[in-house]
Motif scaffolding. Structure first.
Motif, PDB file in Angstrom:
ATOM      1  N   GLU A 153      -3.316   3.418   5.111  1.00 11.31           N
ATOM      2  CA  GLU A 153      -3.192   4.273   3.921  1.00 11.31           C
ATOM      3  C   GLU A 153      -4.244   5.379   3.901  1.00 11.31           C
ATOM      4  O   GLU A 153      -3.993   6.476   3.404  1.00 11.31           O
ATOM      5  CB  GLU A 153      -3.289   3.428   2.645  1.00 11.31           C
ATOM      6  CG  GLU A 153      -2.211   2.357   2.511  1.00 11.31           C
ATOM      7  CD  GLU A 153      -0.797   2.919   2.622  1.00 11.31           C
ATOM      8  OE1 GLU A 153      -0.576   4.094   2.255  1.00 11.31           O
ATOM      9  OE2 GLU A 153       0.091   2.177   3.073  1.00 11.31           O
ATOM     10  N   HIS A 172      -2.826   8.160   5.858  1.00 11.02           N
ATOM     11  CA  HIS A 172      -1.838   8.887   5.051  1.00 11.02           C
ATOM     12  C   HIS A 172      -2.511   9.930   4.164  1.00 11.02           C
ATOM     13  O   HIS A 172      -2.015  11.054   4.014  1.00 11.02           O
ATOM     14  CB  HIS A 172      -1.046   7.914   4.168  1.00 11.02           C
ATOM     15  CG  HIS A 172       0.043   7.178   4.880  1.00 11.02           C
ATOM     16  ND1 HIS A 172       0.886   7.782   5.795  1.00 11.02           N
ATOM     17  CD2 HIS A 172       0.441   5.878   4.800  1.00 11.02           C
ATOM     18  CE1 HIS A 172       1.748   6.891   6.242  1.00 11.02           C
ATOM     19  NE2 HIS A 172       1.498   5.732   5.661  1.00 11.02           N
ATOM     20  N   ILE A 232      -5.110   6.944  -2.600  1.00 10.73           N
ATOM     21  CA  ILE A 232      -4.600   5.737  -1.958  1.00 10.73           C
ATOM     22  C   ILE A 232      -4.362   4.652  -2.994  1.00 10.73           C
ATOM     23  O   ILE A 232      -5.210   4.398  -3.854  1.00 10.73           O
ATOM     24  CB  ILE A 232      -5.602   5.217  -0.909  1.00 10.73           C
ATOM     25  CG1 ILE A 232      -5.842   6.274   0.179  1.00 10.73           C
ATOM     26  CG2 ILE A 232      -5.108   3.913  -0.288  1.00 10.73           C
ATOM     27  CD1 ILE A 232      -7.037   5.972   1.054  1.00 10.73           C
ATOM     28  N   GLY A 275       0.824  -1.209   0.000  1.00 10.84           N
ATOM     29  CA  GLY A 275       0.000   0.000   0.000  1.00 10.84           C
ATOM     30  C   GLY A 275       0.851   1.248   0.000  1.00 10.84           C
ATOM     31  O   GLY A 275       2.002   1.235   0.442  1.00 10.84           O
ATOM     32  N   ASP A 276       0.295   2.332  -0.499  1.00 16.76           N
ATOM     33  CA  ASP A 276       0.998   3.611  -0.532  1.00 16.76           C
ATOM     34  C   ASP A 276      -0.030   4.695  -0.823  1.00 16.76           C
ATOM     35  O   ASP A 276      -1.229   4.414  -0.946  1.00 16.76           O
ATOM     36  CB  ASP A 276       2.095   3.602  -1.603  1.00 16.76           C
ATOM     37  CG  ASP A 276       3.277   4.481  -1.233  1.00 16.76           C
ATOM     38  OD1 ASP A 276       3.054   5.562  -0.641  1.00 16.76           O
ATOM     39  OD2 ASP A 276       4.417   4.105  -1.541  1.00 16.76           O
ATOM     40  N   ASN A 277       0.435   5.905  -0.930  1.00 15.60           N
ATOM     41  CA  ASN A 277      -0.470   6.977  -1.349  1.00 15.60           C
ATOM     42  C   ASN A 277       0.283   7.947  -2.247  1.00 15.60           C
ATOM     43  O   ASN A 277       1.511   8.043  -2.204  1.00 15.60           O
ATOM     44  CB  ASN A 277      -1.055   7.716  -0.143  1.00 15.60           C
ATOM     45  CG  ASN A 277      -0.049   8.616   0.551  1.00 15.60           C
ATOM     46  OD1 ASN A 277       1.001   8.158   0.993  1.00 15.60           O
ATOM     47  ND2 ASN A 277      -0.353   9.907   0.638  1.00 15.60           N
TER      48      ASN A 277
END
Length: 257
Positions: A143, A146, A119, A112-114
């Motif tokens: 996320e 974030h 997202i 996962g990331d943003n």
């Protein structure tokens, strides 16, 4: 002279080709959507997904329900424009963030990331080093935090951003996690923005305990002041060095290293 010009021409062409190949590796990052993505729209979040519809609805329903709690915890009184892109495979997620070159690193933990308030998440059906449940219940909310943190303060430190995300997502470290690492992160290390370096020294569990300490010692309102302003003086009336030292004492007492 002609030979030198020919060599120069070949060299320049070769360099141009290498630059072109390098730039091509970033083509996947130009759009977060993949072909044929479908959409689920809720009050707090819009989710785009590929073929894994059952898993997508599973994640969507949970994250949309959690969004009100997260928004309120971070001081938002109304829904924000949060979009989530759910990819069926880890490789798609990773290349959407960093391009094709990231595939050489074999980051099976990277799920996962943003990108700003958007997202990027892998479907829990392809969890890599994680599990279906951890992606649905923990990574998705991590996320989400974030995304809200980005709206709150685009310049928030990687350390605080991840600490708040882990804390609000309930990603409590294992009781003996400190013994897994060679040392406690230094103040300098806590200032890194490199995700691989951050992961290697245990940034995720350690930053969780940092926010846990701040919340218990100074209250959540003060944590929000730090999150919004990056100012330790405004938030706690103390320097970053002083807070770091207090956290070390807390860490030893609570987490027994």
């Amino acid at each position: 002279m002609k030979k030198k010009k020919k060599i120069l021409k070949i060299t320049l062409i070769s360099i141009g080709c290498l630059i072109a190949v390098f730039l091509c590796t970033f083509i996947p990052t130009l759009s977060l959507k993949t072909s044929g993505m479908k959409m689920l729209e809720g009050e707090y979040i819009t989710l785009f997904y590929e073929k894994q519809e059952t898993a997508a609805r599973d994640v969507f329903e949970f994250v949309n329900a959690e969004s009100e709690r997260i928004a309120a915890a971070l001081g938002f009184s109304e829904p924000q424009n949060i979009k989530m892109y759910l990819y069926d495979r880890q490789s798609t997620l990773q290349t959407k963030k960093y391009g094709l070159i990231v595939l050489l690193l074999n980051l099976d933990w990277y799920v996962g990331d943003n990108r700003g308030a958007d997202i990027l998440l892998v479907s829990p059906t392809d969890p890599g080093a994680h599990s279906y449940e951890s992606i649905k219940y923990e990574t998705s909310v991590h996320e989400l935090v974030h995304a809200y943190n980005y709206i709150l303060n685009k310049n928030m430190t990687y350390w605080l951003d991840n600490g708040i995300a882990g804390y609000l997502a309930g990603q409590t470290p294992y009781p003996n996690f400190v013994s897994w690492y060679n040392s406690i992160p230094s103040l300098t290390q806590t200032r890194t923005s490199n995700p691989i370096t951050f992961s290697s020294f245990g940034g995720y569990p350690f930053s969780y305990t940092y926010v846990e300490f701040l919340d218990e010692a100074y209250g959540w309102d003060s944590v929000l002041v730090l999150a919004e302003t990056d100012s330790f003086e405004k938030a706690f009336g103390k320097s970053e060095n002083e807070i770091y030292g207090e956290w070390l004492v807390f860490l030893e007492g609570r987490w027994s290293y």
